[in-house]
Enzyme design. Structure first.
Site, PDB file in Angstrom:
ATOM      1  N   THR A  29      28.303 -43.887  89.946  1.00 27.51           N
ATOM      2  CA  THR A  29      27.508 -44.898  88.948  1.00 27.51           C
ATOM      3  C   THR A  29      28.400 -45.152  87.757  1.00 27.51           C
ATOM      4  OG1 THR A  29      25.576 -44.092  89.807  1.00 27.51           O
ATOM      5  CG2 THR A  29      25.526 -45.465  87.794  1.00 27.51           C
ATOM      6  N   ASP A  81      27.284 -41.239  81.298  1.00 30.21           N
ATOM      7  CA  ASP A  81      27.393 -40.418  82.623  1.00 30.21           C
ATOM      8  C   ASP A  81      26.442 -40.517  83.496  1.00 30.21           C
ATOM      9  OD1 ASP A  81      28.609 -38.436  84.105  1.00 30.21           O
ATOM     10  OD2 ASP A  81      28.520 -36.721  82.520  1.00 30.21           O
ATOM     11  N   GLY A  95      27.227 -32.150  88.462  1.00 30.09           N
ATOM     12  CA  GLY A  95      28.444 -31.453  88.718  1.00 30.09           C
ATOM     13  C   GLY A  95      28.589 -31.892  90.250  1.00 30.09           C
ATOM     14  N   GLY A  96      28.082 -32.788  90.841  1.00 26.77           N
ATOM     15  CA  GLY A  96      28.360 -32.916  92.141  1.00 26.77           C
ATOM     16  C   GLY A  96      29.850 -33.277  92.472  1.00 26.77           C
ATOM     17  N   GLY A  97      30.563 -33.725  91.434  1.00 30.43           N
ATOM     18  CA  GLY A  97      31.921 -34.162  91.472  1.00 30.43           C
ATOM     19  C   GLY A  97      32.784 -32.986  90.865  1.00 30.43           C
ATOM     20  N   GLU A 103      32.128 -32.648  81.219  1.00 32.42           N
ATOM     21  CA  GLU A 103      30.944 -33.409  80.921  1.00 32.42           C
ATOM     22  C   GLU A 103      30.481 -33.055  79.909  1.00 32.42           C
ATOM     23  OE1 GLU A 103      30.940 -35.508  85.263  1.00 32.42           O
ATOM     24  OE2 GLU A 103      29.566 -33.830  84.846  1.00 32.42           O
TER      25      GLU A 103
END
Length: 222
Positions: A29, A81, A95-97, A103
Site C-alpha cells: 500500500t 505506513d 512487520g510483514g516486510g 518503521e
C-alpha cells in the site's frame, strides 16, 4: 484488493503539504502511495523523505524524490505506513516486510502518523496474523527457547532456505498467537522485556489517522 489499497494511498497523498519531510513506511500500500506522491511532485509538490526500507527508498529515488539520511533530519512531519492488522483502538500488527524496527523509529519521532490500509486489515482484536519479532542473531537460540517457555511459539522467517536478515542485520521470528489479544501492549511489553529481542511488530499507543480503502469504492477515515 489492489483497488482498495490505491484508494487509501490516493487519499493520503492529498493530505501531504508542501515542504513536508515525510517518513515512508513499507509494504504494497505504501508502494502505491509513493507512486502517487511522485505524480504530485511532478505537479509541483516539494517534499523530502526518510525511508524505512530499501524498496521504498528505491521507488522514491527512481521517481525523483529527494531522500534524507535520518541522522541529518531534525524533524519528521508525517509518517505514512501500512499495517497487517489494525483493531478498533488503532493497535496494529506490522512487520510483514521485515522493516518493523525502522518503521517504529519513524513513527515514534514523527509529529503525525497516517496509516493506509484496505478494509481486509480491519479486525475487532489483533492476533489472526503472525506477530513478527526482531531478534539479535547472537544468542538467538536462547531467546527462542525463552519465548517458548513463555508460551510464545514461532518459526524463523527464511529467505532462500537461510534465515531472513533484516536491514539491521537481525533475524525475524514469526510468532503464532494462540488467542486474540485483549491487551496488545501487555504482550508487547512481555516479549520486549526478553534480552535479545530488538522489537516486536505490535504498535500500540500510536493513535494514527487511519485511511481505509473500501471494496465498494471510496475511503473511510478514522
Amino acid at each position: 484488493m489492489d483497488d482498495m489499497k490505491k484508494l487509501a494511498a490516493k487519499a493520503a497523498v492529498k493530505l501531504i503539504k508542501n515542504r513536508s519531510i515525510l517518513g515512508l513506511g513499507s509494504g504494497s500500500t505504501v508502494s502505491f502511495f509513493i507512486k502517487y506522491l511522485i505524480k504530485r511532485k511532478k505537479e509541483g509538490l516539494d517534499v523530502r523523505c526518510v525511508s524505512s526500507s530499501k524498496k521504498s527508498s528505491y521507488l522514491a529515488k527512481k521517481g525523483g524524490i529527494k531522500l534524507l539520511d535520518i541522522k541529518n533530519v531534525k524533524k519528521i512531519d508525517i509518517v505514512v505506513d501500512g499495517a497487517d492488522e489494525i483493531d478498533k483502538d488503532k493497535n496494529m500488527i506490522k512487520g510483514g516486510g521485515g522493516a518493523l524496527f525502522k518503521e517504529k523509529i519513524l513513527i515514534e519521532f514523527s509529529k503525525k502518523v497516517i496509516i493506509i490500509v484496505d478494509e481486509t486489515k480491519l479486525v475487532d482484536k489483533l492476533g489472526r496474523k503472525k506477530l513478527p519479532v526482531e531478534i539479535i542473531p547472537f544468542g538467538a537460540k536462547f531467546v527462542f527457547e525463552k519465548l517458548k517457555k513463555e508460551r510464545f511459539k514461532g518459526i524463523w522467517r527464511v529467505c532462500k532456505k537461510n534465515n531472513f536478515i533484516t536491514e539491521n542485520g537481525n533475524f525475524i521470528l514469526d510468532i503464532f498467537l494462540n488467542k486474540l489479544l485483549d491487551n496488545p501492549k501487555k504482550i508487547h511489553d512481555k516479549i520486549k522485556g526478553i534480552v535479545g529481542v530488538v522489537e516486536t511488530g505490535l504498535f500500540c499507543d500510536v493513535n494514527p489517522k487511519v485511511i481505509i480503502g473500501r471494496e465498494e469504492g471510496g475511503v473511510d477515515i478514522w
